[in-house]
Design an enzyme around this catalytic site. Sequence first.
Site, mmCIF file in Angstrom:
data_model
loop_
_atom_site.group_PDB
_atom_site.id
_atom_site.type_symbol
_atom_site.label_atom_id
_atom_site.label_comp_id
_atom_site.label_asym_id
_atom_site.label_seq_id
_atom_site.Cartn_x
_atom_site.Cartn_y
_atom_site.Cartn_z
ATOM 1 N N ARG A 52 0.838 -1.355 -0.008
ATOM 2 C CA ARG A 52 0.086 0.025 0.034
ATOM 3 C C ARG A 52 0.941 1.383 0.043
ATOM 4 N NH1 ARG A 52 -4.405 0.151 4.641
ATOM 5 N NH2 ARG A 52 -2.700 0.774 6.043
ATOM 6 N N ARG A 99 9.996 26.559 -0.575
ATOM 7 C CA ARG A 99 8.565 26.272 -0.565
ATOM 8 C C ARG A 99 8.298 26.739 -1.874
ATOM 9 N NH1 ARG A 99 3.782 28.845 -0.019
ATOM 10 N NH2 ARG A 99 2.093 27.312 0.648
ATOM 11 N N HIS A 101 4.762 25.245 -4.639
ATOM 12 C CA HIS A 101 3.796 24.156 -4.904
ATOM 13 C C HIS A 101 4.763 23.392 -6.034
ATOM 14 C CE1 HIS A 101 1.408 27.108 -3.108
ATOM 15 N NE2 HIS A 101 0.203 26.441 -2.960
ATOM 16 N N LYS A 146 -2.792 6.705 1.117
ATOM 17 C CA LYS A 146 -2.737 6.896 2.867
ATOM 18 C C LYS A 146 -1.729 8.261 2.652
ATOM 19 C CE LYS A 146 -2.605 4.041 6.777
ATOM 20 N NZ LYS A 146 -3.802 4.715 7.297
ATOM 21 N N GLU A 179 -16.082 5.426 5.333
ATOM 22 C CA GLU A 179 -15.309 4.880 6.302
ATOM 23 C C GLU A 179 -15.055 5.804 7.310
ATOM 24 O OE1 GLU A 179 -11.226 4.470 4.896
ATOM 25 O OE2 GLU A 179 -11.248 6.530 3.855
#
Length: 285
Positions: A52, A99, A101, A146, A179
């Site tokens: 996963r 920093r 994007h 995840k 979920e």
Amino acid sequence: MPDLAYLNGEIMPIDQARVPIEDRGYQFADGVYEYIASYEGRLFRLEAHLDRLEHGLRELGYAPIPRPHLRSAIAELFQRAGYARAGIYIQITRGVAPRNHAFATTLTPQIVMTVREIKAIPADLRDNGIQTITVRDLRWSRCDIKTTQLLANCLAKQKALASGYYDAIFVSDQDIVREGTSSNVFAVSNGRLTTHPLTPHILPGITRMAILEICGEIGLEFSESFFTRENLYAADEVFLSGTVTEVLPVIGVDDRIIANGGVGPITRQLYAALGAKALDRPDVR
Ligand code: PDD
């Protein structure tokens, strides 16, 4: 025994581990994670968790990380801590950069892990079940990855706790049950289990997978299909599944009592069967 951290190859006490403030995980939640538990000193379903994790890395276009490297880092951290019931948190972020994007494809992923002892869910909740609320699912449409961007999950859990419930269950605009904030949801009606199919709207839980496997082994019927909040209210049994959650009975949803408010026999049976499976079929000895 020590709670330890792993930081790009080095193991140290957790409170000594530091990451740069320009880690993209910190600034953009540009990271994926796993949480793996051990039972009696043996990790449960390590390879499935790594599958996963690799799915997430691939989908987000991270540089691949060789599995043997991750496996040996996890094993070392786990062994050094020495907990029988350990919870290993693994986080991989895209890397550190000023920093912006947009990101360079050449960044070096940062690998961070922690190991702590898992605190058992109170016996009262296991024996008598939990109360939950439903909340609108405000998350993005790639919940199969995840990622560390868990703010909606945190706010939903906090809302549940603040209103006297144990957890929250995400439902879609059309009232499809998705979920829990850190678990999958099962409903049982007429002896048959239903859980959300594997789509990008939910995380493909490793515990969910183990439960469906158990159903096949012991001859319980199940279907991976959509069901609504009304179906949940009307179910004979409801439970949550997850690495720490295992199989946790839900006896209330939004002030509706599920069936007679007791913990159902299938929920009990699956909790016991999952525990047995965790001890019987370890991935790492
Ligand atoms: N969370 N759905 C969500 C949104 C989750 O965060 C989790 C697990 C699950 C269950 O997956 P598994 O059975 O593989 O643990 C489902 C982990 C435990 C966490 O966030 O710490």
